[in-house]
Structure formats: C-alpha cells, structure tokens
Design a protein around this motif. Structure first.
Motif, PDB file in Angstrom:
ATOM      1  N   GLN A  14      -1.844   3.856   8.170  1.00 35.98           N
ATOM      2  CA  GLN A  14      -1.051   3.032   7.256  1.00 35.98           C
ATOM      3  C   GLN A  14      -1.948   1.990   6.609  1.00 35.98           C
ATOM      4  N   ALA A  15      -1.703   1.727   5.340  1.00 33.66           N
ATOM      5  CA  ALA A  15      -2.465   0.711   4.616  1.00 33.66           C
ATOM      6  C   ALA A  15      -1.606   0.177   3.482  1.00 33.66           C
ATOM      7  N   ALA A  16      -1.790  -1.116   3.187  1.00 29.72           N
ATOM      8  CA  ALA A  16      -0.998  -1.753   2.136  1.00 29.72           C
ATOM      9  C   ALA A  16      -1.425  -1.282   0.756  1.00 29.72           C
ATOM     10  N   ASP A  17      -2.713  -1.028   0.578  1.00 27.41           N
ATOM     11  CA  ASP A  17      -3.222  -0.589  -0.724  1.00 27.41           C
ATOM     12  C   ASP A  17      -4.502   0.219  -0.523  1.00 27.41           C
ATOM     13  N   TRP A  18      -5.078   0.627  -1.628  1.00 35.07           N
ATOM     14  CA  TRP A  18      -6.251   1.494  -1.543  1.00 35.07           C
ATOM     15  C   TRP A  18      -7.456   0.785  -0.940  1.00 35.07           C
ATOM     16  N   ARG A  19      -7.587  -0.509  -1.172  1.00 38.99           N
ATOM     17  CA  ARG A  19      -8.719  -1.247  -0.609  1.00 38.99           C
ATOM     18  C   ARG A  19      -8.646  -1.272   0.919  1.00 38.99           C
ATOM     19  N   GLU A  20      -7.442  -1.506   1.434  1.00 41.50           N
ATOM     20  CA  GLU A  20      -7.281  -1.531   2.885  1.00 41.50           C
ATOM     21  C   GLU A  20      -7.535  -0.146   3.473  1.00 41.50           C
ATOM     22  N   TRP A  87      -3.628   4.834  -5.573  1.00 46.39           N
ATOM     23  CA  TRP A  87      -5.044   4.533  -5.817  1.00 46.39           C
ATOM     24  C   TRP A  87      -5.198   3.693  -7.075  1.00 46.39           C
ATOM     25  N   HIS A  88      -6.376   3.165  -7.297  1.00 45.42           N
ATOM     26  CA  HIS A  88      -6.563   2.250  -8.423  1.00 45.42           C
ATOM     27  C   HIS A  88      -6.438   2.932  -9.780  1.00 45.42           C
ATOM     28  N   ASP A  89      -6.466   4.264  -9.816  1.00 45.89           N
ATOM     29  CA  ASP A  89      -6.259   4.961 -11.091  1.00 45.89           C
ATOM     30  C   ASP A  89      -4.824   5.441 -11.253  1.00 45.89           C
ATOM     31  N   GLY A  90      -3.945   5.013 -10.306  1.00 40.09           N
ATOM     32  CA  GLY A  90      -2.536   5.369 -10.384  1.00 40.09           C
ATOM     33  C   GLY A  90      -2.158   6.632  -9.642  1.00 40.09           C
ATOM     34  N   ALA A  91      -3.124   7.376  -9.131  1.00 39.04           N
ATOM     35  CA  ALA A  91      -2.830   8.623  -8.420  1.00 39.04           C
ATOM     36  C   ALA A  91      -2.288   8.323  -7.020  1.00 39.04           C
ATOM     37  N   LYS A  92      -1.443   9.230  -6.533  1.00 34.40           N
ATOM     38  CA  LYS A  92      -0.895   9.116  -5.187  1.00 34.40           C
ATOM     39  C   LYS A  92      -1.819   9.863  -4.219  1.00 34.40           C
ATOM     40  N   VAL A  93      -2.271   9.185  -3.178  1.00 35.37           N
ATOM     41  CA  VAL A  93      -3.221   9.771  -2.233  1.00 35.37           C
ATOM     42  C   VAL A  93      -2.601   9.820  -0.847  1.00 35.37           C
TER      43      VAL A  93
END
Length: 945
Positions: A14-20, A87-93
């Motif tokens: 689990q992560a809040a955002d892509w950076r985490e 992700w930072h480009d809007g894609a779902k990962v």
C-alpha cells in the motif's frame, strides 16, 4: 539476467502515491543488498526524465546510468499494489517491477518482461494474485521466440517434388538448431498438405528446439506448386507462425515473382501495396524504454496505422502503437527498422515516423563506427555491436585479480586472404607440410622461452595438435578434392573446433580456442602474414579471445592487463593470466571490440568489470586506489619472509599453489611457508604417454630441493572433466564434472596412481611430504587410495607421510567427522566446493557473479569441516581462490583455517592481511557471516566492518 524467486515478490503493498511506492521499492532493493541508499535518487531522476510505466498496469522503475555505481549486484523486486497507484503520468499502476542493474542489463530484463507481460488480462491477474508463486510463474516464463527469417528461406531449388522441398526446408531448420534429427524422421512419414494458391504445408511437433517456419520454393513454379512451408510446432508459441502462413495465403502475387525481401514483407503481414521505408537505428542503447515510448507517441499521432519490423530479425511486423511490442523487438544500435503502412496517408505517416527515428526519438545520435558498419554489412543476421559508453562500467567475468589503468591495444587478427581452390594438390600438400613444420619450430621456440612456466605444458599440447593425424588427413582430403592448402587446412581446423564447441560441457568447449590458435599459426604461415606488434609503452591487451601462445608471448614489463570478448574464468588464457599476475576480465562481449587503440581502459580483475575512458572523478578515485595498492604491495613484499601472525599472536601457514615444480624457488623467494598444492597433472599433460617413475621422480625432486625442508602438499593426478589426456581416452559423458575424474578416475588405473605415489615417496626421502587425493566423496574412496600408500611405504621403506583429502564435494564436507578419524589433514578446494554446492559454474558468463565462496552455505560447509578436523587434532587448509580474497581472509581465519594456499604472487599480500587482524576480530566476522542468508549480504557486512 532475470532470476526471480518468491522472496523477490511483495504482495498486498500500500502507498499513498507513486513517490511512496517508489520509496518502498527502493527500500526492498536495499534490504536485499542489491543497492545502497543513494540509488533511490537515481530512480527519481529516471522518472523525471520519462515515466517508466510499461502499460497494462505495470511500471518498471530503474535508475539512471549515473546511479549505477550505487548498485551492488543486479536484481529485481516486484511490489504488488492491489488497489492501484496513480503514476505521475496519470496511468494506473498495480505492479512495480523495480530493477537494479550495473550496466545495460536492464535492457535485456525489460525486453524479457515485455514478452512475458504482453498478454490480454495478465496485468489484472497479477494485480489480483494472492500467491507469490502465481506471480513468479507469470513473470519468469520466457516464451519461445518463433523463427522465420532470411536464413529459413530456400528459394529456387532445382526440384518440383513437394517431399524433396519439405525435406530441404527441414534440413535447413536442423542446421539452424531449431529441430533435432527426430523431427526430420517424423516429417518423412507424412505427406505435405495442400493449402491452396500453390502452397503446401509439412509440419511435425516432436524434436523441436525452437518453433520455426521455413519456406522452400522450386526454381520453376507450377500452377499447383509455388512453395512448401515446413512448420516446426511447439504449443501456443507457434501461433505467430500460423498467422504468417495466413498472410502468405491472402497475397495475390505468386511467390515465384517475389524476392526474398518481398516474401519476408508478406510474411510480416505487409500488404502488396504497402508503403515501406527502411531506417537505421542510431541510438546508443537501442530501442529501450524512453525512445520506444517516443516512437509510440509519434505513431499514434499519424493518420494511417503503422507497423514496424526488424530487417535483420524474423518476419514479424508489430503495431508501432504498442509500447510492449515495440520494446520486445529488442532493436539495437545499427539495426534497420522497416516502417510500413497501407491506405490513405500511408506515405506521410511512414515518413513522419522514419524521420523521428532518424532524429533519435528524443536522444542524441551519432553515426555508426566503422567497425559497426562493417559488421552490419557483412552479416545481416547478427545483431550489430553497440559501442562502449565512456566512463561507464561494463560487467564481465573476473578471471585474474588486480587493478590496471592503461591505453588499450586491440589485437585485431590480420586478414588471411587466400584462394579457395587450387589446381595442383601435390604442390598444395607440400606447402601445407612446410607451414606445419614451420609452426612446429615456432612452438618449440616458445616452449623453450616459457620453460618452467605455466604456458610450457599447454604449448607442448599445441605442438602435439600439429601432429594430429586426423587433422592432417582431413586437410589432405579437402586438398585432393581441389581445395587450396589454406582452405583445406582451415576447413579441417574449423570442423574439429566446431565439434569441440558443440560439446555440452562449457569448459571442454572452451578448449576449441586452443585448436583455433594452432590453426591460425599454420594459416598465417601459409598466407605469409605476421601477428600485429603491440606498442612499446604500457598497455591493456584487448582481444576477441586469446590463445595460450598469445599469452606466452606477452611482455609482462609492458602489458598491464588482459580483456577478452570471449572465454571464461577457466580458459587457458585466464589460467595463464593468473599465473603471470596480470589483472584479467574475460567474456566482456563483442562491444569490447569497438574500442579504438589508445583509449584509456580500466581493468578491475577483482570485481570483474572494465571502464573505457574513465572520467576525471573516477580517474582520481582509481589513482588513489592504485597508490594504496602499490604501497600495500611494497610493504607486504618487504615483510614477506616474516610469519603470518595476527596481532594477538595466532600464527597460520601461507603456502603457494603451483602448477609446475619449476616455480618452486620463486614461491620460496616470495615468502611461501611451503607448497600447499602442487598440481601434478602438469607432468602428465606435457607427455604423449604416461610418464614413468624416473621422469616423475626427477620433477618432484626439483621441488623438494628448492623447498629446503619446507613441506610440500602434492595432489595426485586430477584429470577428467576439463583436463582430458590423449593417452587416457574417456567415454563420452553428459556431464564430465559429475563423472569419471579425480581419485575415482585414478582408481580405475591403479598402476598409474601407484607409479606416481612411488615417485613422490622416493623423491621426498626424509623431507616433509603430504599426499592429497582429489575429489574424494567418502571414506571408501580414501581407504582405497590410502591402501596403495601404505603398501608402497612398506615396499620401499619410506618414512611416514601425511595423507589427506581435498574437500571439494559437499558430501566430503558433510562426512568430515568420519573422514577426520582416518586422514591426517583436509585441504578445502573452494572453487569446486562452491560450484558444486551452489550448482553454478564459476565461469558461467551470466551466473559467475553468483558463484561466490562467501555464500553462507559454503561457509557452513567449511566451518563443519574445520570443526570435525580439530576434534581429531587434524589441520585444515584452504587451496582455492577464496583464500586470497581480502574480504574472505578474516572469515576463513575466524572459522579456524590453519593454512592458506594461494597463487605465489599473492603470498605476501595474504600474509600482510593476516598480520592486520586479531583472532577475536576474525571470529566475530565469521560468526556474523554464518548468520546471514546470501553472499551479497555477507560481502555487504564485511565492507561495512
């Protein structure tokens, strides 16, 4: 390359955002010992350059080239995020496949993943998986690559019989290694089936190594016969080939009217009216993720649907708008991409994409190096060579320790120009005999020059090869059939060497280099050419491969190191480099040969890497390291005759490993406390028949005389595996290293072993002799060999001697408690013990980095052996390369090893290392190492101490 285990996978993250999420992945790589904390910034920098989203819910974070110095070893961590991350480009990962790679390894990993992951719905299944093994199976499967290219086309054959055409196509597939003979046998039993439009199909599903499609066409097409397709099927991996057959059936133009290029285009699915354009790829690292993504974006902006294929590859065109498929092409610098489209706006669309490729797809591009152009022009089926990147390390196989920095001298073989045919067989045979005699004289001179060295026995074997009747007969037959002396000789050499290279055992296959080395010498004499002359200044020798005669000619005052594109750590050139004390790295790949003479080259024989044109910062670090190394070597040499005594007064012996008795005085002068391993096979390999007692006794006496009372450990004859003897033929074995070798082979010819033991006992007299048996697996083998020693001692009234075994098979370490009750000593051969324990060939081009004697499993076997020996008051030595590894010495000392036997050049350094330790410090390091799980964790621990 990619080697995943369930431990590499983390489910339910689990992560809040892509950076985490990226931070979690970075931490996992650190925990695994793959990277240092600084690598995390490299992951962020890569995302700032371009998103690493691969598509289908999968991202492949990896560092920048600048961050590679923070990678300890190549590895992967897979993190699953069931709820998904934006992700930072809007894609779902949903899945992160985070890569740590020390060079361009990540490109191969990436291509592997694109082939594995490009399946409908797979990303969703990976995201929803609740079992690691399920993920592992999906990510680890390497689908077979179907083959259909120029090499599988046979056009214009002089027959109109469908069966003959089918068999010709099948024979081509066998020659390419796609099928086994059983495939052809099965094909013969079936009649080709008519598909329509003059095409016929012959197919079979057994004896297939690689799915493939071949096409054979008659020289004169008929209404009902334009060609026969031969399909080698292999499950679902054959689907692309079935689609290619479909493409041919839908084309209106008869095959007989098409060129090979046009047929490949039709197989690729290009329409007859398709607009095509060829464009050379000039990106330094080929079509990797960033330029591939740019290519896809340009393709999506065009009005006409675009396709892409490799001119040099198989006949499969892919959609230029699919990132995974574009990456999976594996296009490398210098290859040609074919862009195609049909219908309205086709020309404009094709031109737009081709121009984007020419401009570099967002990366700077440079014209091809001359050697790259030549390679591409002469062999379109071979992937062009990428140039080495300045100041960027290239990983290879560590073959000989040490560090060197010097200009490169690239040994390029002179052109051997000669006619294939000749009219006078008698004159040609005379020329060949004269060239062979000349080569024999040259080798005799080299043998005399190398007298007492490691190269002598090997060159003696080369001289014997020149007298090989089978080689001479094969060459003569070819000459009598009209070949020139040059063509006939090289045909004989190439056939014999190719047969050697085809052997299942890699080490035996490497010996083909020796045969080619001999062959080139004779060929050069026939052609009247001489080998290139190295510069007068210090240099690093760079070559495709090196034969023993090349190494024997080296001026060690000028050459600073060796680097080869081919070869393994056990090849003769690597063995000789170690004997000469030259840093060497082998198996660096064909990119190595793009180097220009004079380019400064770093050779790190400890870490197994090279660095071309090091930058100023790296150069400064290397200079400091060289200065420290020189100071250490100088101090160690001055104290070489002092004992290896720790700071708290614990003393161990440091002895020398020798492959020839002539080196004994040199070992003593370097401070060796004795000979810890004399490889007696050198005497046997230097003779065309088994040497008698007098011959052996004379050799052994030289060593005892030079030792002047110091002990000598003589290992009895250790042949088999990679060291066959011409006069002791062995049956073919699927795996010679698990067959007849070492003591089990000697016991099949007890008369040879008895002669050797008698010679050793007689030569030693009252002087300290320790006899050691190799590859002993249990007490029964030891007793059988020891009985011969006891019998001979009584016969010749020889004094008592120590008799021991090499611990190089896991079974002997596990049974050390029973062996210790009857042997006098153990000597642990860590090279073989490591590869047998880990099931990894230490010379394997891809896996050698994982064959590490500091693996906890190996250390536990060593600890077990020492404990069993000391319980019976027996001593234990180390005679493998691990004994001279600076990181391993404290651990081995802490485990209780009593003797280190190393290459004589390393004796002073090993002694110096021991003097800087205390026994308590060493025991502490050993215990910590035993508690870890991997070799990389052990090395990381030792680096931090």
């Amino acid at each position: 390359m990619l080697t995943l285990t369930p431990e590499d996978i983390r489910l339910g993250c689990q992560a809040a955002d892509w950076r985490e999420a990226l931070s979690l992945a970075s931490q996992e790589l650190e925990k695994a010992g793959r990277t240092t904390p600084e690598y995390h910034q490299g992951l962020l920098d890569r995302e700032n350059q371009s998103s690493t989203v691969l598509g289908n819910g999968i991202a492949i974070p990896h560092g920048t080239p600048d961050s590679r110095e923070y990678v300890r070893s190549t590895g992967i961590r897979v993190l699953q995020f069931p709820e998904g991350i934006t992700w930072h480009d809007g894609a779902k990962v949903h899945v992160l496949v985070t890569i740590a790679a020390q060079s361009d390894e990540h490109l191969d990993i990436l291509r592997h993943l694109t082939r594995v992951l490009d399946k409908p719905g797979l990303a969703e299944r990976l995201a929803n998986a609740t079992d690691r093994n399920e993920l592992l199976a999906a990510l680890s499967r390497t689908p077979a690559t179907a083959r259909c290219d120029r090499e599988t086309l046979l056009l214009g054959l002089p027959t109109t019989d469908t069966r003959e055409l089918a068999l010709s196509a099948a024979a081509r597939l066998q020659a390419l290694g796609c099928v086994e003979p059983g495939f052809i046998a099965g094909l013969v039993a079936q009649a080709p089936v008519a598909l329509g439009r003059g095409l016929w199909l012959a197919h079979f599903g057994e004896g297939v190594n690689q799915p493939a499609l071949a096409l054979a066409t008659p020289s004169k097409a008929q209404e009902n016969l334009s060609g026969v397709l031969c399909l080698a099927t292999q499950g679902e991996d054959t689907q692309p080939l079935l689609e290619q057959i479909d493409h041919l059936l839908t084309q209106p133009t008869p095959l007989g009217m098409l060129s090979a290029e046009a047929i490949l285009a039709r197989l690729a699915g290009e329409q007859a009216d398709a607009v095509t354009r060829e464009v050379r790829l000039l990106n330094a690292h080929g079509l990797h993720a960033r330029p591939a993504k740019q290519l896809v974006q340009v393709a999506r902006e065009q009005a006409a649907p675009l396709k892409l294929r490799l001119l040099e590859g198989d006949a499969q065109a892919i959609s230029a708008t699919s990132l995974t498929r574009v990456i999976s092409l594996g296009a490398r610098r210098g290859q040609t991409l074919v862009v195609s489209a049909s219908g309205e706006n086709a020309q404009t669309s094709v031109d737009a994409l081709a121009e984007a490729i020419e401009q570099g797809l967002g990366e700077p591009v440079t014209p091809l190096h001359s050697s790259e152009r030549e390679r591409t022009a002469t062999d379109q089926t071979v992937q062009p060579i990428q140039s080495l990147v300045p100041d960027e390390p290239l990983k290879a196989v560590a073959a000989s320790p040490g560090l060197a920095v010097a200009p490169a001298f690239v040994l390029r073989m002179p052109a051997m120009d000669y006619a294939d045919k000749a009219e006078d067989p008698s004159a040609e045979n005379q020329r060949l005999n004269q060239a062979i005699d000349e080569a024999f004289s040259q080798l005799e001179a080299l043998i005399k020059q190398a007298e007492g060295g490691e190269a002598g026995p090997i060159l003696a074997v080369h001289a014997e090869m020149l007298r090989d009747e089978d080689l001479h007969e094969a060459a003569t037959e070819a000459i009598d059939e009209g070949a020139s002396a040059e063509a006939g000789w090289w045909q004989a050499i190439d056939t014999a060497a190719s047969a050697q290279e085809a052997l299942a055992d890699r080490l035996l296959a490497e010996r083909a280099a020796d045969l080619r080395d001999v062959g080139r010498r004779v060929l050069a004499n026939l052609c009247g050419v001489s080998m290139p002359t190295p510069p007068d200044e210090p240099y690093v020798l760079v070559a495709d491969d090196l034969g023993p005669s090349d190494v024997a000619r080296l001026d060690t005052q000028r050459v600073r190191g060796l680097v080869t594109a081919k070869g393994g750590a056990t090849s003769h050139s690597a063995i000789l480099a170690r004997a000469l004390g030259l840093p060497a790295v082998v198996g660096a790949g064909e990119r190595l040969l793009t180097l220009d003479d004079g380019v400064e080259l770093v050779v790190d024989g400890e870490r197994g890497c090279i660095v071309p044109a090091p930058g100023s910062e790296r150069r400064e670090r290397l200079q400091r390291r060289l200065e420290q190394l020189e100071e250490l070597q100088r101090d160690a040499h001055e104290a070489r005759l002092e004992p290896a005594r720790t700071r708290d007064n614990h003393t161990v012996e440091v002895c020398a490993n020798l492959g020839n008795t002539a080196h004994t005085p040199e070992a003593v002068e370097r401070g060796a406390d004795g000979i810890g391993l004399l490889r007696t096979e050198f005497i046997f390999m230097a003779h065309s028949e088994a040497p008698d007692q007098a011959t052996q006794e004379a050799e052994y006496r030289k060593a005892f005389d030079a030792l002047d009372g110091l002990p000598l450990v003589a290992r009895t004859l250790d042949v088999g595996g990679d060291k066959p003897l011409d006069y002791w033929p062995l049956p073919a074995e699927d795996n010679p290293f698990l067959g007849l070798r070492g003591i089990r082979l000697s016991l099949t010819r007890p008369e040879i072993l008895e002669t050797q033991l008698r010679a050793l006992l007689s030569a030693a007299g009252e002087r300290p002799l320790r006899i050691m048996f190799p590859m002993v697996k249990d007490l029964a083998e030891f007793r059988a060999a020891k009985a011969l020693v006891d019998k001979l001692r009584e016969e010749i009234h020889a004094p008592d001697v120590q008799v021991g075994v090499m611990i190089e098979i896991p079974s002997s370490a596990l049974l050390a408690h029973s062996l210790a009750a009857e042997v006098d000593f153990f000597s642990i051969g860590t090279n073989d013990l490591t590869q047998y324990t880990l099931a990894i060939d230490r010379g394997h081009a891809e896996l050698s980095a994982e064959s590490d004697g500091l693996h906890p499993a190996v250390l536990r076997l060593i600890a077990m052996t020492v404990e069993a020996a000391h319980a019976q008051n027996r001593w234990v030595g180390i005679c493998g390369e691990l004994g001279s590894d600076p990181q391993a010495i404290p651990v081995l000392l802490g485990l209780g090893v009593d003797e280190f036997s190393v290459t004589s050049r390393r004796v002073p350094l090993v002694k110096a290392c021991i003097r800087n330790l205390t026994l308590d410090e060493a025991r502490d390091q050993a215990q910590k190492a035993l508690g870890l799980a991997t070799a990389s964790e052990v090395r990381e621990l030792l680096e931090a101490l």
